[in-house]
Design an enzyme around this catalytic site. Structure first.
Site, mmCIF file in Angstrom:
data_model
loop_
_atom_site.group_PDB
_atom_site.id
_atom_site.type_symbol
_atom_site.label_atom_id
_atom_site.label_comp_id
_atom_site.label_asym_id
_atom_site.label_seq_id
_atom_site.Cartn_x
_atom_site.Cartn_y
_atom_site.Cartn_z
ATOM 1 N N LYS A 166 0.885 -1.062 0.077
ATOM 2 C CA LYS A 166 -0.224 -0.136 0.061
ATOM 3 C C LYS A 166 0.824 1.213 -0.006
ATOM 4 O O LYS A 166 0.651 2.104 -0.906
ATOM 5 C CB LYS A 166 -1.043 -0.041 1.228
ATOM 6 C CG LYS A 166 -2.147 -0.640 1.063
ATOM 7 C CD LYS A 166 -3.181 -0.978 2.213
ATOM 8 C CE LYS A 166 -4.355 -1.915 1.870
ATOM 9 N NZ LYS A 166 -4.764 -2.187 3.169
ATOM 10 N N LYS A 204 -12.369 -4.601 -6.920
ATOM 11 C CA LYS A 204 -12.988 -3.284 -7.148
ATOM 12 C C LYS A 204 -11.846 -2.302 -7.610
ATOM 13 O O LYS A 204 -12.180 -1.357 -8.129
ATOM 14 C CB LYS A 204 -13.540 -2.870 -5.810
ATOM 15 C CG LYS A 204 -12.576 -2.646 -4.570
ATOM 16 C CD LYS A 204 -13.478 -2.359 -3.335
ATOM 17 C CE LYS A 204 -12.429 -2.477 -2.057
ATOM 18 N NZ LYS A 204 -12.115 -3.729 -1.372
ATOM 19 N N LYS A 218 -7.632 -10.864 -11.177
ATOM 20 C CA LYS A 218 -8.364 -11.205 -10.432
ATOM 21 C C LYS A 218 -9.633 -10.101 -10.358
ATOM 22 O O LYS A 218 -9.369 -8.878 -10.171
ATOM 23 C CB LYS A 218 -7.715 -11.072 -8.997
ATOM 24 C CG LYS A 218 -8.595 -11.398 -7.760
ATOM 25 C CD LYS A 218 -7.908 -10.888 -6.402
ATOM 26 C CE LYS A 218 -8.410 -10.223 -5.283
ATOM 27 N NZ LYS A 218 -8.513 -9.924 -4.307
HETATM 28 P P1 ADP Z 1 -11.262 -6.394 -3.454
HETATM 29 O O1 ADP Z 1 -10.072 -7.348 -4.060
HETATM 30 O O2 ADP Z 1 -12.388 -6.162 -4.701
HETATM 31 O O3 ADP Z 1 -10.630 -5.291 -3.010
HETATM 32 P P2 ADP Z 1 -11.506 -7.426 -1.039
HETATM 33 O O4 ADP Z 1 -10.028 -7.600 -0.905
HETATM 34 O O5 ADP Z 1 -12.281 -6.325 -0.305
HETATM 35 O O6 ADP Z 1 -11.858 -7.369 -2.620
HETATM 36 O O7 ADP Z 1 -12.299 -8.795 -0.461
HETATM 37 C C1 ADP Z 1 -13.277 -9.094 0.129
HETATM 38 C C2 ADP Z 1 -13.315 -10.675 0.370
HETATM 39 O O8 ADP Z 1 -14.081 -11.193 -1.098
HETATM 40 C C3 ADP Z 1 -12.115 -11.623 0.684
HETATM 41 O O9 ADP Z 1 -12.607 -12.460 1.370
HETATM 42 C C4 ADP Z 1 -11.849 -11.981 -0.510
HETATM 43 O O10 ADP Z 1 -11.304 -13.192 -0.502
HETATM 44 C C5 ADP Z 1 -12.901 -12.103 -1.386
HETATM 45 N N1 ADP Z 1 -12.825 -11.924 -2.781
HETATM 46 C C6 ADP Z 1 -12.196 -10.629 -3.418
HETATM 47 N N2 ADP Z 1 -12.158 -10.717 -4.814
HETATM 48 C C7 ADP Z 1 -12.278 -11.967 -5.098
HETATM 49 C C8 ADP Z 1 -12.195 -12.717 -6.250
HETATM 50 N N3 ADP Z 1 -11.885 -12.152 -7.334
HETATM 51 N N4 ADP Z 1 -12.446 -14.134 -6.428
HETATM 52 C C9 ADP Z 1 -12.882 -14.559 -5.260
HETATM 53 N N5 ADP Z 1 -12.716 -14.053 -3.968
HETATM 54 C C10 ADP Z 1 -12.806 -12.808 -3.749
#
Ligand code: ADP
Length: 338
Positions: free
Chosen positions: A120, A209, A206
């Site tokens: 970060k 957001k 992946k």
């Molecule tokens: P982002 O990558 O959108 O910022 P977060 O890190 O806030 O998402 O993830 C929140 C939850 O969603 C976590 O438990 C994470 O394992 C799951 N998650 C996020 N993106 C994915 C994805 N592309 N596939 C599977 N699980 C995901």
């Protein structure tokens, strides 16, 4: 003995997103599993708004509305507020008190070595933000995360396969507390969801957001169609008859997740050139829209009735506080402060 006293405790949570709604990766990769677990565990499920401040302290106005959307998505996807406590982190001040106490015993070096902190920090530097935007709170993020878990004396925390390491520092802080003051906390275990694949986004990375490559629970049927139209497919499949490689095609990967029974035929037809990407996209759009329709409807209902959602969140926070305040009593006693 009541059922809740015999069941193990589980803590799960997500940050409010910039866009409000959760995306398909969050739903499939995390929430689906939580919904399954709510019958097995005494479950605390929060939206961690204070965590959002570690990087978004300069744009705070969107955080509270986004928290309500995430809570609505939890419920729309199947978390039952009667079975698990659904609440906003900042509504339960005990998280902050425990965070402060844990911050006193957490060595600085542990926090500085956390890979996500380093990432970060580098990302902020790339964006031209100087080191002055890297706050004390960002460094302390793992302490707050640890407080979120320990304040419920949670036994387990569900995590994605890629996130098992995230909990290691929480376990270390927990061990250090117990060593210094006595065994107040059970050491939280990761509950790894082996089943959930990482869902790709439209561009093959992946779904996240942060990448603008996601389908959201709030997207209209038209928006879903538009997003799928732009998704990456097999790059060498220019015509229908060209052989596809479903393993490398986002549309085929999504099909596998949302049509686990029937995807094989479509994959074979894609491979043999009997079907083209247009048909794949059209069918996937229909599949996703019928999957999302009830979720969209339920979340819209919840968001259009703020009093009902407030009631659920107040009730969730009260239930969470009952356990959290008992933990702080034990903690302060162990420290000899009370
Ligand atoms: P982002 O990558 O959108 O910022 P977060 O890190 O806030 O998402 O993830 C929140 C939850 O969603 C976590 O438990 C994470 O394992 C799951 N998650 C996020 N993106 C994915 C994805 N592309 N596939 C599977 N699980 C995901």
């Amino acid at each position: 003995m009541s059922q809740s006293e015999t069941r193990k405790r589980l803590l799960s949570g997500m940050q409010p997103t910039g866009t409000g709604a959760l995306h398909l990766g969050n739903l499939e990769g995390a929430l689906k599993n939580w919904v399954r677990l709510q019958d097995q565990y005494e479950m605390f499920c929060c939206v961690v708004d204070w965590h959002a401040l570690t990087t978004r302290y300069h744009e705070t106005s969107k955080i509270a509305p986004a928290c309500r959307e995430v809570a609505a998505d939890y419920i729309a996807y199947g978390l039952d507020p009667k079975k698990c406590a659904i609440f906003i982190q900042s509504h339960v001040k005990e998280h902050a008190e425990l965070h402060l106490l844990l911050s006193m015993i957490t060595p600085l070096g542990w926090l500085e070595r956390v890979p996500t902190f380093k990432e970060k920090r580098e990302l902020m530097a790339e964006k031209g933000e100087g080191d002055e935007s890297v706050s004390y709170g960002l460094l302390g993020y793992p302490c707050l995360q640890t407080a979120d878990i320990l304040v419920y004396r949670a036994n387990v925390v569900p995590v994605g396969k890629d996130q098992a390491a995230h909990l290691e520092i929480s376990r270390e802080i927990c061990r250090r507390f117990n060593y210094l003051y006595g065994p107040v906390f059970p050491e939280p275990q990761t509950l790894i969801n082996e089943e959930a694949a990482v869902l790709p986004g439209t561009d093959g990375r992946k779904m996240s957001k942060s990448y603008g490559n996601a389908v959201y629970a709030a997207d209209s049927a038209e928006k879903v169609a538009e997003t799928i139209k732009g998704a990456f497919t097999t790059p060498t499949k220019l015509r229908k008859t060209d052989p596809g490689v479903p393993e490398g095609c986002v549309v085929c990967q999504w099909r596998k997740v949302f049509d686990p029974e029937g995807y094989r035929t479509s994959w074979e037809e894609d491979r043999s050139g009997e079907r083209g990407c247009m048909q794949n996209k059209k069918e996937l759009t229909e599949l996703l829209n019928s999957f999302l329709e009830p979720i969209r409807k339920r979340r819209a209902e919840l968001l259009s009735d703020p009093a009902e959602l407030d009631r659920i969140l107040v009730d969730g926070a009260e239930r969470a506080r009952a356990t959290a305040s008992e933990t702080l009593r034990l903690v302060n006693e162990a420290l000899g402060l009370r």
